[in-house]
Design an enzyme around this catalytic site. Structure first.
Site, PDB file in Angstrom:
ATOM      1  N   HIS A  11     -15.935  23.454  -8.821  1.00  0.00           N
ATOM      2  CA  HIS A  11     -17.194  23.981  -8.283  1.00  0.00           C
ATOM      3  C   HIS A  11     -18.392  23.353  -9.020  1.00  0.00           C
ATOM      4  CE1 HIS A  11     -20.119  26.867  -6.679  1.00  0.00           C
ATOM      5  NE2 HIS A  11     -20.619  26.853  -7.904  1.00  0.00           N
ATOM      6  N   HIS A  14     -21.809  20.805  -7.824  1.00  0.00           N
ATOM      7  CA  HIS A  14     -23.215  20.802  -8.245  1.00  0.00           C
ATOM      8  C   HIS A  14     -23.738  19.447  -8.722  1.00  0.00           C
ATOM      9  CE1 HIS A  14     -24.444  25.070  -8.272  1.00  0.00           C
ATOM     10  NE2 HIS A  14     -23.210  25.371  -8.653  1.00  0.00           N
ATOM     11  N   GLU A  68     -26.943  26.962  -4.259  1.00  0.00           N
ATOM     12  CA  GLU A  68     -25.582  27.356  -3.859  1.00  0.00           C
ATOM     13  C   GLU A  68     -25.319  27.164  -2.363  1.00  0.00           C
ATOM     14  OE1 GLU A  68     -23.103  27.882  -5.711  1.00  0.00           O
ATOM     15  OE2 GLU A  68     -24.004  28.281  -7.663  1.00  0.00           O
ATOM     16  N   SER A  84     -18.242  22.845  -2.185  1.00  0.00           N
ATOM     17  CA  SER A  84     -16.941  23.033  -2.837  1.00  0.00           C
ATOM     18  C   SER A  84     -16.016  23.951  -2.045  1.00  0.00           C
ATOM     19  CB  SER A  84     -17.121  23.558  -4.271  1.00  0.00           C
ATOM     20  OG  SER A  84     -17.718  24.829  -4.271  1.00  0.00           O
TER      21      SER A  84
HETATM   22 FE   FE2 Z   1     -22.530  27.369  -8.475  1.00  0.00          FE
END
Ligand code: FE2
Length: 253
Positions: A125, A130, A172, A191
């Protein structure tokens, strides 16, 4: 922008080293499976800045990233680092790191039995999801500005909650319009195969409503972490979220 790493005070106790040699062949194989699973969809549906960043920071399909190697490529581009931490950080430590262009990065990897979902962020993730965006100069400035604003609001739970929504609907679950199509850039989408499919497959029942990004709307939009998203906010460019983070500083003053 390239700059020397700012020393951390609040977050220092959470910093760890990544023991890259300790990863097992099975863990590298799980990473490879995750990347091979996600990439075909992302090559179609992720924004170009994410895909460029993925290659610029040297992520590989066949092995878990060595953060020192990632940082050798990322640091000179934008001054950001993927900095290994022990797990979830308290908000003040988290924001201190963002303000210092250091992204708190977990080093553990989910097991094969839970490829699609982990309740806590793992290296897939954090790094796959990111870090590629941190190679983009405007996104890089936005994220640091976000951290700076939040760090000053630690005394005000209400304002922090509103700022948390800005993070949720950009970092996010952010989407961007490119060439007339909705593309993904938020890590929660990048993700997660399920979340991405939910957004991309517009004919599916329950697909989220996609609204134009508006700072006030985002600051007031509640969300549930545990459910598929019902509404998302699309930007036209990353300048828009940078400006929003600057504007948020005035709103929250
Ligand atoms: Fe995150």
């Amino acid at each position: 922008m390239n700059q020397a790493a700012t020393p951390l005070h609040i977050a220092e106790q959470f910093l760890i080293q990544q023991d890259w040699n300790a990863y097992t062949p099975e863990q590298h194989a799980v990473w490879a499976e995750l990347v091979r699973w996600r990439m075909p969809q992302l090559e179609e549906c992720a924004c170009v800045e994410y895909l460029d960043g993925f290659h610029q920071i040297g992520l590989r399909e066949d092995s878990i990233p060595n953060l020192a190697e990632v940082n050798k490529r990322l640091g000179p581009r934008t001054g950001w680092n993927a900095t290994p931490v022990s797990g979830f950080l308290p908000p003040d430590a988290f924001f201190e790191m963002l303000a210092a262009r250091q992204f708190p990065t977990t080093t553990w990897l989910r097991k094969r039995e839970s490829l699609e979902y982990t309740p806590e962020p793992d290296i897939f993730h954090d790094v796959f999801g990111h870090v590629p965006m941190h190679a983009h100069p405007v996104f890089a400035d936005f994220l640091q500005q976000y951290g700076r604003v939040c760090l000053r609001l630690m005394h005000d739970k209400d304002k922090l909650e509103r700022m948390g929504r800005l993070f949720w609907f950009t970092v996010e679950f952010g989407v961007i319009r490119q060439k007339g199509t909705i593309k993904l850039y938020g890590s929660g989408l990048i993700s997660s195969h399920g979340e991405s499919t939910h957004v991309i497959n517009r004919i599916a029942e329950g697909s989220p409503e996609i609204r134009d990004f508006d700072l006030d709307a985002v600051l007031n939009q509640e969300f549930l972490v545990s459910e598929m998203q019902k509404v998302l906010y699309a930007v036209e460019s990353f300048d828009q979220i940078y400006e929003a983070a600057k504007e948020a500083e005035h709103r929250m003053a």
